[in-house]
Design a protein around this motif. Structure first.
Motif, PDB file in Angstrom:
ATOM      1  N   GLU A  46      -0.092   4.273   8.334  1.00  0.00           N
ATOM      2  CA  GLU A  46      -0.115   2.919   7.765  1.00  0.00           C
ATOM      3  C   GLU A  46      -0.410   1.903   8.863  1.00  0.00           C
ATOM      4  N   ARG A  50      -3.755  -0.275   8.396  1.00  0.00           N
ATOM      5  CA  ARG A  50      -3.447  -1.596   7.848  1.00  0.00           C
ATOM      6  C   ARG A  50      -4.566  -2.619   8.030  1.00  0.00           C
ATOM      7  N   ARG A  56      -8.446  -2.564   1.889  1.00  0.00           N
ATOM      8  CA  ARG A  56      -7.869  -3.167   0.679  1.00  0.00           C
ATOM      9  C   ARG A  56      -8.664  -2.817  -0.582  1.00  0.00           C
ATOM     10  N   LEU A  86       2.330   7.388   2.048  1.00  0.00           N
ATOM     11  CA  LEU A  86       1.369   6.341   2.405  1.00  0.00           C
ATOM     12  C   LEU A  86       0.971   5.529   1.167  1.00  0.00           C
ATOM     13  N   SER A  87       0.849   6.199   0.047  1.00  0.00           N
ATOM     14  CA  SER A  87       0.531   5.546  -1.226  1.00  0.00           C
ATOM     15  C   SER A  87       1.577   4.486  -1.566  1.00  0.00           C
ATOM     16  N   LYS A  89       3.668   3.018   0.605  1.00  0.00           N
ATOM     17  CA  LYS A  89       3.650   1.986   1.637  1.00  0.00           C
ATOM     18  C   LYS A  89       2.471   1.015   1.463  1.00  0.00           C
ATOM     19  N   MET A  90       1.296   1.545   1.115  1.00  0.00           N
ATOM     20  CA  MET A  90       0.086   0.719   1.036  1.00  0.00           C
ATOM     21  C   MET A  90      -0.239   0.261  -0.377  1.00  0.00           C
ATOM     22  N   LYS A  91       0.551   0.733  -1.345  1.00  0.00           N
ATOM     23  CA  LYS A  91       0.348   0.378  -2.757  1.00  0.00           C
ATOM     24  C   LYS A  91      -1.067   0.734  -3.240  1.00  0.00           C
TER      25      LYS A  91
END
Length: 175
Positions: A46, A50, A56, A86-87, A89-91
């Motif tokens: 992440e 990021r 995004r 990770l899904s 955490k990063m939505k």
């Protein structure tokens, strides 16, 4: 595509060098039932991903699948545990069910680099091509060595209609 390596990934990124304590930790994670390490690896990834341009716009995260024989022995897919965390955490939706391993291949870590591409050819399949068509995919693996495994996954995803594939690994031995 890079003609030399037949690269299908649009990008390949990793969080750490595959040496020292990271290498030791990943070997324990994969082969000595240290499944709880996934949380740390997802945090490393992440942090690395990021600020990656275009991250995004990612539609889904897919992990490199392992064969059911290996799953039975290990008890978990190490890449899936990372991608699932990770899904969260990063939505970004986790959709690993869309890529399956249909053939058992020799463990890539036991094969010379120049043989890895042929060893992995034809072992993956997209379960629902419509679900990946036109999508931007983040493909997760634990270790990136030659890139042959993520390359083959990206190939079948692209042939099924995926628009963009970023391969991300916790660690890499590449220069």
């Amino acid at each position: 595509r890079n003609k030399i390596t037949d690269r299908w990934c649009d990008e390949m990124v990793y969080a750490c060098k595959y040496n020292g304590i990271i290498k030791y930790s990943i070997i324990k994670y994969k082969f000595f039932n240290k499944a709880h390490h996934f949380n740390t690896y997802a945090a490393f990834l992440e942090n690395r991903l990021r600020n990656l341009p275009g991250i995004r716009e990612t539609d889904m995260i897919i992990s490199v699948p392992i064969h059911r024989k290996r799953m039975k022995i290990r008890g978990y897919n190490q890449s899936y545990l990372i991608s699932r965390e990770l899904s969260k955490k990063m939505k970004i939706p986790e959709r690993s069910e869309l890529l399956v391993r249909i053939k058992h291949a020799d463990n890539q870590s036991h094969i010379a680099g120049n043989m890895r591409f042929s060893n992995i050819r034809g072992v993956f399949k997209v379960t629902d091509p419509d679900a990946v068509k036109g999508k931007r995919i983040l493909l997760i693996d634990d270790v990136l060595t030659t890139g042959s495994t993520v390359n083959e996954c990206a190939r079948v995803l692209k042939e099924a209609g995926a628009e963009h594939v970023i391969a991300a690994a916790v660690a890499s031995g590449r220069r």
